[in-house]
Design a protein around this motif. Structure first.
Motif, mmCIF file in Angstrom:
data_model
loop_
_atom_site.group_PDB
_atom_site.id
_atom_site.type_symbol
_atom_site.label_atom_id
_atom_site.label_comp_id
_atom_site.label_asym_id
_atom_site.label_seq_id
_atom_site.Cartn_x
_atom_site.Cartn_y
_atom_site.Cartn_z
ATOM 1 N N ILE A 17 0.834 -1.203 0.000
ATOM 2 C CA ILE A 17 0.000 0.000 0.000
ATOM 3 C C ILE A 17 0.866 1.249 0.000
ATOM 4 O O ILE A 17 0.539 2.249 -0.670
ATOM 5 C CB ILE A 17 -0.949 -0.005 1.210
ATOM 6 N N ALA A 18 1.984 1.225 0.717
ATOM 7 C CA ALA A 18 2.900 2.371 0.696
ATOM 8 C C ALA A 18 3.391 2.635 -0.726
ATOM 9 O O ALA A 18 3.459 3.789 -1.174
ATOM 10 C CB ALA A 18 4.081 2.131 1.632
ATOM 11 N N ALA A 19 3.728 1.566 -1.448
ATOM 12 C CA ALA A 19 4.184 1.716 -2.834
ATOM 13 C C ALA A 19 3.062 2.220 -3.730
ATOM 14 O O ALA A 19 3.282 3.067 -4.609
ATOM 15 C CB ALA A 19 4.704 0.374 -3.353
ATOM 16 N N LEU A 20 1.846 1.735 -3.518
ATOM 17 C CA LEU A 20 0.707 2.174 -4.326
ATOM 18 C C LEU A 20 0.401 3.651 -4.095
ATOM 19 O O LEU A 20 0.155 4.402 -5.052
ATOM 20 C CB LEU A 20 -0.520 1.324 -3.977
ATOM 21 N N ILE A 21 0.435 4.083 -2.849
ATOM 22 C CA ILE A 21 0.187 5.501 -2.549
ATOM 23 C C ILE A 21 1.276 6.367 -3.162
ATOM 24 O O ILE A 21 1.000 7.443 -3.722
ATOM 25 C CB ILE A 21 0.099 5.720 -1.028
ATOM 26 N N ALA A 23 3.015 5.752 -5.834
ATOM 27 C CA ALA A 23 2.757 5.810 -7.271
ATOM 28 C C ALA A 23 1.622 6.776 -7.585
ATOM 29 O O ALA A 23 1.676 7.520 -8.576
ATOM 30 C CB ALA A 23 2.415 4.410 -7.791
ATOM 31 N N ALA A 24 0.595 6.786 -6.743
ATOM 32 C CA ALA A 24 -0.538 7.684 -6.963
ATOM 33 C C ALA A 24 -0.135 9.147 -6.811
ATOM 34 O O ALA A 24 -0.555 10.009 -7.601
ATOM 35 C CB ALA A 24 -1.663 7.348 -5.984
ATOM 36 N N LEU A 57 -0.271 15.653 1.787
ATOM 37 C CA LEU A 57 0.584 15.568 2.976
ATOM 38 C C LEU A 57 0.189 14.402 3.868
ATOM 39 O O LEU A 57 1.059 13.715 4.417
ATOM 40 C CB LEU A 57 0.514 16.887 3.743
ATOM 41 N N SER A 58 -1.106 14.148 4.012
ATOM 42 C CA SER A 58 -1.534 13.007 4.830
ATOM 43 C C SER A 58 -1.112 11.696 4.184
ATOM 44 O O SER A 58 -0.709 10.742 4.880
ATOM 45 C CB SER A 58 -3.048 13.044 5.050
ATOM 46 N N ASN A 59 -1.175 11.626 2.857
ATOM 47 C CA ASN A 59 -0.740 10.410 2.168
ATOM 48 C C ASN A 59 0.768 10.231 2.251
ATOM 49 O O ASN A 59 1.248 9.094 2.344
ATOM 50 C CB ASN A 59 -1.217 10.433 0.718
ATOM 51 N N VAL A 60 1.524 11.322 2.217
ATOM 52 C CA VAL A 60 2.973 11.216 2.415
ATOM 53 C C VAL A 60 3.258 10.661 3.805
ATOM 54 O O VAL A 60 4.123 9.788 3.979
ATOM 55 C CB VAL A 60 3.649 12.592 2.225
ATOM 56 N N SER A 121 -5.545 7.507 -9.328
ATOM 57 C CA SER A 121 -4.767 8.135 -8.265
ATOM 58 C C SER A 121 -5.692 8.780 -7.237
ATOM 59 O O SER A 121 -5.479 8.669 -6.025
ATOM 60 C CB SER A 121 -3.820 9.183 -8.865
ATOM 61 N N ASN A 122 -6.709 9.451 -7.716
ATOM 62 C CA ASN A 122 -7.663 10.108 -6.842
ATOM 63 C C ASN A 122 -8.323 9.107 -5.884
ATOM 64 O O ASN A 122 -8.491 9.371 -4.692
ATOM 65 C CB ASN A 122 -8.732 10.806 -7.683
ATOM 66 N N GLU A 123 -8.683 7.935 -6.402
ATOM 67 C CA GLU A 123 -9.320 6.921 -5.566
ATOM 68 C C GLU A 123 -8.342 6.328 -4.556
ATOM 69 O O GLU A 123 -8.713 6.047 -3.413
ATOM 70 C CB GLU A 123 -9.920 5.813 -6.441
ATOM 71 N N VAL A 124 -7.104 6.150 -4.965
ATOM 72 C CA VAL A 124 -6.098 5.633 -4.034
ATOM 73 C C VAL A 124 -5.881 6.606 -2.883
ATOM 74 O O VAL A 124 -5.860 6.217 -1.698
ATOM 75 C CB VAL A 124 -4.759 5.366 -4.750
ATOM 76 N N LEU A 125 -5.744 7.890 -3.208
ATOM 77 C CA LEU A 125 -5.423 8.895 -2.197
ATOM 78 C C LEU A 125 -6.589 9.197 -1.261
ATOM 79 O O LEU A 125 -6.374 9.515 -0.083
ATOM 80 C CB LEU A 125 -4.968 10.198 -2.875
ATOM 81 N N HIS A 126 -7.806 9.099 -1.789
ATOM 82 C CA HIS A 126 -8.968 9.510 -0.991
ATOM 83 C C HIS A 126 -9.824 8.361 -0.472
ATOM 84 O O HIS A 126 -10.668 8.579 0.407
ATOM 85 C CB HIS A 126 -9.860 10.439 -1.818
#
Length: 233
Positions: A17-21, A23-24, A57-60, A121-126
């Protein structure tokens, strides 16, 4: 030492999941910056704006927390986080849950000023990222028992971010529209919110209450499930 299949599986899930985020984040940044270059817009301002979104920033923070957890677990063969990582994980979990709740309740159908949105990307992040952090909170094999004071630590970054956002907003020209202000979200923009600054303050207070409530819930759940041998004083 814990090398159970479930512990190993969860370590791999965190790393994945860290890698997927990551990439997003990169995919959306690439589209945003290429759009700025093609449109002749100011690139440095565009990049700073991109990393001024609480979502980014929250995803980072989630990437750092999940990666650090995975590395610690693989290196120590233990699912219990060290105190710094445990605190960071509480922070990241809270921020991601707030991101998911605010976006899906207030912003899902609102166009945001970062340029063309990358759908996956939007769906991954949110959505996917927040849901995984929720699953991590509930299902991770064992957790550190954080001190109640961790709730105060969680609140530091959002307070700094709100102050930064409101101070910078009126001093930044929107590179897309040319307006003399730029805010990452409509509910922080006094030119859009009914009641102007009063309405913005109302939204900020509502989000602050939500964030503190979620942080308290995350800490309480971790204390309930965490190892008593790893209680922070």
């Amino acid at each position: 030492m814990n090398t159970s299949p479930l512990a190993i599986l969860w370590t791999l899930a965190r790393a994945t999941i860290a890698a997927l985020i990551t990439a997003a984040i990169i995919a959306q940044l690439a589209v945003t910056t290429s759009g700025a270059v093609d449109g002749g817009r100011d690139l440095p301002t565009t990049v700073v704006n991109y990393f001024s979104f609480f979502t980014i920033l929250s995803n980072v923070s989630a990437v750092v927390a999940l990666t650090w957890c995975a590395i610690e677990s693989a290196r120590n063969r233990s699912p219990i986080e060290s105190r710094p990582v445990g605190t960071l994980l509480v922070c990241a979990t809270t921020y991601m849950l707030v991101t998911g709740i605010v976006y899906n309740l207030l912003l899902r159908n609102v166009p945001l000023p970062q340029g063309t949105t990358v759908p996956w990307s939007n769906e991954v992040l949110h959505l996917i990222g927040p849901l995984f952090l929720l699953a991590d909170l509930i299902l991770a094999v064992r957790r550190r028992r954080p001190a109640w004071s961790t709730v105060g630590i969680v609140a530091i970054f959002p307070l700094v971010w709100i102050g930064y956002t409101l101070l910078r907003g009126e001093r930044t020209t929107n590179p897309v529209t040319g307006e003399g202000w730029w805010y990452p979200y409509p509910f922080l923009n006094p030119h859009l919110v009914p009641g102007g600054w009063g309405g913005v303050v109302g939204y900020c207070l509502g989000i602050a209450v939500t964030l503190c409530a979620i942080a308290t819930m995350v800490v309480a759940w971790n204390r309930r499930r965490g190892s008593r041998s790893s209680t922070d004083r």
